[in-house]
Write a protein that holds these residues in place. Structure first.
Motif, PDB file in Angstrom:
ATOM      1  N   PRO A 151       0.817  -1.223   0.000  1.00  0.00           N
ATOM      2  CA  PRO A 151       0.000   0.000   0.000  1.00  0.00           C
ATOM      3  C   PRO A 151       0.848   1.270   0.000  1.00  0.00           C
ATOM      4  CG  PRO A 151      -0.827  -1.570   1.605  1.00  0.00           C
ATOM      5  CD  PRO A 151       0.501  -2.083   1.155  1.00  0.00           C
ATOM      6  N   TYR A 152       1.994   1.230   0.683  1.00  0.00           N
ATOM      7  CA  TYR A 152       2.856   2.409   0.769  1.00  0.00           C
ATOM      8  C   TYR A 152       3.591   2.652  -0.549  1.00  0.00           C
ATOM      9  CZ  TYR A 152       2.071   1.162   5.672  1.00  0.00           C
ATOM     10  OH  TYR A 152       1.499   0.827   6.870  1.00  0.00           O
ATOM     11  N   THR A 153       4.154   1.583  -1.123  1.00  0.00           N
ATOM     12  CA  THR A 153       4.881   1.743  -2.383  1.00  0.00           C
ATOM     13  C   THR A 153       3.934   2.121  -3.525  1.00  0.00           C
ATOM     14  OG1 THR A 153       4.746  -0.663  -2.753  1.00  0.00           O
ATOM     15  CG2 THR A 153       6.745   0.171  -1.713  1.00  0.00           C
ATOM     16  N   ALA A 154       2.697   1.666  -3.446  1.00  0.00           N
ATOM     17  CA  ALA A 154       1.711   2.029  -4.465  1.00  0.00           C
ATOM     18  C   ALA A 154       1.426   3.524  -4.415  1.00  0.00           C
ATOM     19  CB  ALA A 154       0.419   1.235  -4.267  1.00  0.00           C
ATOM     20  N   ILE A 155       1.274   4.058  -3.210  1.00  0.00           N
ATOM     21  CA  ILE A 155       1.028   5.496  -3.048  1.00  0.00           C
ATOM     22  C   ILE A 155       2.207   6.294  -3.582  1.00  0.00           C
ATOM     23  CG2 ILE A 155       0.846   7.352  -1.320  1.00  0.00           C
ATOM     24  CD1 ILE A 155      -0.891   5.423   0.334  1.00  0.00           C
ATOM     25  N   LEU A 156       3.423   5.895  -3.207  1.00  0.00           N
ATOM     26  CA  LEU A 156       4.612   6.597  -3.669  1.00  0.00           C
ATOM     27  C   LEU A 156       4.759   6.516  -5.175  1.00  0.00           C
ATOM     28  CD1 LEU A 156       7.117   5.414  -0.906  1.00  0.00           C
ATOM     29  CD2 LEU A 156       6.188   7.724  -1.162  1.00  0.00           C
ATOM     30  N   GLY A 157       4.503   5.342  -5.744  1.00  0.00           N
ATOM     31  CA  GLY A 157       4.629   5.156  -7.186  1.00  0.00           C
ATOM     32  C   GLY A 157       3.629   5.967  -7.979  1.00  0.00           C
ATOM     33  N   ASN A 158       2.490   6.275  -7.358  1.00  0.00           N
ATOM     34  CA  ASN A 158       1.452   7.062  -8.032  1.00  0.00           C
ATOM     35  C   ASN A 158       1.566   8.557  -7.741  1.00  0.00           C
ATOM     36  OD1 ASN A 158       0.114   4.899  -9.325  1.00  0.00           O
ATOM     37  ND2 ASN A 158      -0.953   4.369  -7.425  1.00  0.00           N
ATOM     38  N   GLY A 159       2.685   8.950  -7.147  1.00  0.00           N
ATOM     39  CA  GLY A 159       2.902  10.373  -6.900  1.00  0.00           C
ATOM     40  C   GLY A 159       2.302  10.879  -5.604  1.00  0.00           C
ATOM     41  N   GLY A 160       1.984   9.969  -4.694  1.00  0.00           N
ATOM     42  CA  GLY A 160       1.406  10.367  -3.416  1.00  0.00           C
ATOM     43  C   GLY A 160       2.455  10.689  -2.360  1.00  0.00           C
ATOM     44  N   ILE A 161       1.981  11.209  -1.239  1.00  0.00           N
ATOM     45  CA  ILE A 161       2.841  11.616  -0.128  1.00  0.00           C
ATOM     46  C   ILE A 161       2.506  10.793   1.106  1.00  0.00           C
ATOM     47  CG2 ILE A 161       3.674  13.544   1.272  1.00  0.00           C
ATOM     48  CD1 ILE A 161       4.076  13.918  -1.755  1.00  0.00           C
ATOM     49  N   ILE A 162       3.529  10.284   1.756  1.00  0.00           N
ATOM     50  CA  ILE A 162       3.356   9.525   2.993  1.00  0.00           C
ATOM     51  C   ILE A 162       3.971  10.305   4.144  1.00  0.00           C
ATOM     52  CG2 ILE A 162       4.139   7.466   4.237  1.00  0.00           C
ATOM     53  CD1 ILE A 162       3.901   5.886   1.694  1.00  0.00           C
ATOM     54  N   ALA A 163       3.266  10.344   5.254  1.00  0.00           N
ATOM     55  CA  ALA A 163       3.819  10.882   6.502  1.00  0.00           C
ATOM     56  C   ALA A 163       4.104   9.698   7.408  1.00  0.00           C
ATOM     57  CB  ALA A 163       2.832  11.833   7.168  1.00  0.00           C
ATOM     58  N   ALA A 164       5.358   9.555   7.831  1.00  0.00           N
ATOM     59  CA  ALA A 164       5.741   8.363   8.587  1.00  0.00           C
ATOM     60  C   ALA A 164       6.828   8.693   9.602  1.00  0.00           C
ATOM     61  CB  ALA A 164       6.237   7.282   7.629  1.00  0.00           C
ATOM     62  N   PRO A 165       6.963   7.854  10.641  1.00  0.00           N
ATOM     63  CA  PRO A 165       8.017   8.069  11.634  1.00  0.00           C
ATOM     64  C   PRO A 165       9.392   7.778  11.045  1.00  0.00           C
ATOM     65  CG  PRO A 165       6.909   5.983  12.032  1.00  0.00           C
ATOM     66  CD  PRO A 165       6.140   6.669  10.942  1.00  0.00           C
ATOM     67  N   THR A 166      10.381   8.561  11.435  1.00  0.00           N
ATOM     68  CA  THR A 166      11.763   8.323  11.028  1.00  0.00           C
ATOM     69  C   THR A 166      12.583   8.080  12.296  1.00  0.00           C
ATOM     70  OG1 THR A 166      12.604  10.597  11.181  1.00  0.00           O
ATOM     71  CG2 THR A 166      11.359  10.017   9.191  1.00  0.00           C
ATOM     72  N   ASP A 167      13.896   8.092  12.167  1.00  0.00           N
ATOM     73  CA  ASP A 167      14.737   7.954  13.352  1.00  0.00           C
ATOM     74  C   ASP A 167      14.981   9.291  14.040  1.00  0.00           C
ATOM     75  OD1 ASP A 167      16.111   8.714  11.119  1.00  0.00           O
ATOM     76  OD2 ASP A 167      17.843   7.433  11.445  1.00  0.00           O
ATOM     77  N   THR A 168      14.343  10.348  13.517  1.00  0.00           N
ATOM     78  CA  THR A 168      14.364  11.638  14.212  1.00  0.00           C
ATOM     79  C   THR A 168      12.910  12.031  14.508  1.00  0.00           C
ATOM     80  OG1 THR A 168      14.534  12.795  12.073  1.00  0.00           O
ATOM     81  CG2 THR A 168      16.586  12.392  13.282  1.00  0.00           C
ATOM     82  N   VAL A 169      12.299  12.828  13.649  1.00  0.00           N
ATOM     83  CA  VAL A 169      10.912  13.241  13.844  1.00  0.00           C
ATOM     84  C   VAL A 169      10.028  12.603  12.768  1.00  0.00           C
ATOM     85  CG1 VAL A 169      11.575  15.417  14.911  1.00  0.00           C
ATOM     86  CG2 VAL A 169      11.287  15.301  12.430  1.00  0.00           C
ATOM     87  N   TYR A 170       8.716  12.894  12.793  1.00  0.00           N
ATOM     88  CA  TYR A 170       7.848  12.434  11.706  1.00  0.00           C
ATOM     89  C   TYR A 170       8.237  13.170  10.428  1.00  0.00           C
ATOM     90  CZ  TYR A 170       4.247   9.121  13.089  1.00  0.00           C
ATOM     91  OH  TYR A 170       3.583   7.969  13.414  1.00  0.00           O
ATOM     92  N   ALA A 198       6.202  17.458  13.775  1.00  0.00           N
ATOM     93  CA  ALA A 198       5.271  16.547  14.443  1.00  0.00           C
ATOM     94  C   ALA A 198       6.041  15.364  15.017  1.00  0.00           C
ATOM     95  CB  ALA A 198       4.219  16.068  13.452  1.00  0.00           C
ATOM     96  N   LEU A 199       5.589  14.899  16.188  1.00  0.00           N
ATOM     97  CA  LEU A 199       6.229  13.760  16.849  1.00  0.00           C
ATOM     98  C   LEU A 199       5.297  12.557  16.945  1.00  0.00           C
ATOM     99  CD1 LEU A 199       8.070  15.618  19.771  1.00  0.00           C
ATOM    100  CD2 LEU A 199       8.963  14.975  17.525  1.00  0.00           C
ATOM    101  N   SER A 200       4.116  12.671  16.349  1.00  0.00           N
ATOM    102  CA  SER A 200       3.166  11.553  16.357  1.00  0.00           C
ATOM    103  C   SER A 200       2.246  11.674  15.154  1.00  0.00           C
ATOM    104  CB  SER A 200       2.323  11.568  17.638  1.00  0.00           C
ATOM    105  OG  SER A 200       1.450  12.694  17.641  1.00  0.00           O
ATOM    106  N   ALA A 201       1.572  10.564  14.837  1.00  0.00           N
ATOM    107  CA  ALA A 201       0.612  10.580  13.736  1.00  0.00           C
ATOM    108  C   ALA A 201      -0.513  11.571  14.019  1.00  0.00           C
ATOM    109  CB  ALA A 201       0.047   9.175  13.527  1.00  0.00           C
ATOM    110  N   GLN A 202      -0.924  11.640  15.284  1.00  0.00           N
ATOM    111  CA  GLN A 202      -2.011  12.547  15.655  1.00  0.00           C
ATOM    112  C   GLN A 202      -1.622  14.012  15.411  1.00  0.00           C
ATOM    113  OE1 GLN A 202      -0.969   9.931  17.493  1.00  0.00           O
ATOM    114  NE2 GLN A 202      -2.769   8.631  17.242  1.00  0.00           N
ATOM    115  N   GLU A 203      -0.358  14.338  15.679  1.00  0.00           N
ATOM    116  CA  GLU A 203       0.096  15.706  15.437  1.00  0.00           C
ATOM    117  C   GLU A 203       0.133  16.010  13.940  1.00  0.00           C
ATOM    118  OE1 GLU A 203       3.642  17.042  17.381  1.00  0.00           O
ATOM    119  OE2 GLU A 203       3.126  16.078  19.270  1.00  0.00           O
ATOM    120  N   VAL A 204       0.531  15.042  13.133  1.00  0.00           N
ATOM    121  CA  VAL A 204       0.535  15.231  11.686  1.00  0.00           C
ATOM    122  C   VAL A 204      -0.878  15.524  11.196  1.00  0.00           C
ATOM    123  CG1 VAL A 204       0.982  14.168   9.441  1.00  0.00           C
ATOM    124  CG2 VAL A 204       2.515  13.696  11.359  1.00  0.00           C
ATOM    125  N   ILE A 205      -1.835  14.737  11.662  1.00  0.00           N
ATOM    126  CA  ILE A 205      -3.228  14.907  11.256  1.00  0.00           C
ATOM    127  C   ILE A 205      -3.756  16.278  11.679  1.00  0.00           C
ATOM    128  CG2 ILE A 205      -5.588  14.073  11.634  1.00  0.00           C
ATOM    129  CD1 ILE A 205      -4.359  11.229  11.816  1.00  0.00           C
TER     130      ILE A 205
END
Length: 222
Positions: A18-37, A156-163
């Protein structure tokens, strides 16, 4: 804007599809990294990069760094000397971003590159999280990435903050990935490797181990 969760791999099912499909179609993903979201887009997809800048409200003259999955992929996109390769093998995956000269035949969108004299540069990093490592390996292309917040606001430091940041905005991520992982608010250390000696452009948390590696390669911590 959809809301997803990082799920364990199920037998016979690709959890990253689902994630690679979004990226391949030009979409944007918000996800946790090893620093911040972070907000992420396929760095070779012009519409995706344009959308990333619109979501962030980022100055188009301010390039984004890239997440990349391997040293081999780095060498396809940037000029890397043997000494630079040795250094990067020691600090990656991790929170060290390397600014290198761009190779001329890459397919990267121009908004993720910068100019230095007559040459172009690109900022690259292999992040140190299992999810992003697998996502990058599965997608097989560099991801333009920036912290998940409108410019001038705190990351943002959480999914809720991103939303909460983007839910009512015209431009927003296509998917927000939830994780219970605790975020690190300190950004990566950025090293300009286009000059000798290499120069720290932005100083993040530098462990004793990193400090030793930096010293061995002539990188000043001052």
């Amino acid at each position: 804007m959809e809301y997803g969760k990082i799920t364990r791999e199920a037998k016979g099912v690709d959890p990253l599809q689902p994630y690679t499909a979004i990226l391949g179609n030009g979409g944007i993903i918000a996800a946790p990294t090893d620093t911040v979201y972070g907000l992420m887009a396929d760095a070779s997809h012009k519409k995706a990069v344009r959308k990333l800048f619109a979501i962030k409200k980022r100055d188009p003259k301010k390039p984004t760094p890239l997440f990349i999955h391997s040293i081999a992929a780095t060498k396809k996109n940037a000029h890397i000397s043997k000494e630079q390769e040795m250094f990067l093998n020691k600090v990656w995956p991790g929170s060290v971003t390397a600014v290198c000269f761009l190779k001329e035949n890459t397919l990267l969108d121009t908004r993720v590159t910068a100019k230095k004299g007559k040459r172009k540069t690109v900022a690259l990093r292999i992040p140190n999280t299992r999810f992003l490592t697998q996502l990058l390996s599965s997608h097989k292309k560099p991801l333009a990435q920036t912290s998940a917040n409108p410019s001038s606001l705190t990351p943002a430091l959480s999914a809720q903050e991103v939303i909460s940041y983007f839910n009512n905005q015209v431009h927003k991520p296509d998917l927000v990935v939830e994780s219970r992982k605790k975020m690190n608010t300190t950004p990566s250390t950025i090293i300009d490797m286009t000059e000798t000696p290499w120069n720290i452009v932005r100083k993040g948390v530098i462990s004793k181990k990193l400090a030793i590696i930096f010293k061995k390669h002539g990188v000043s911590l001052q």
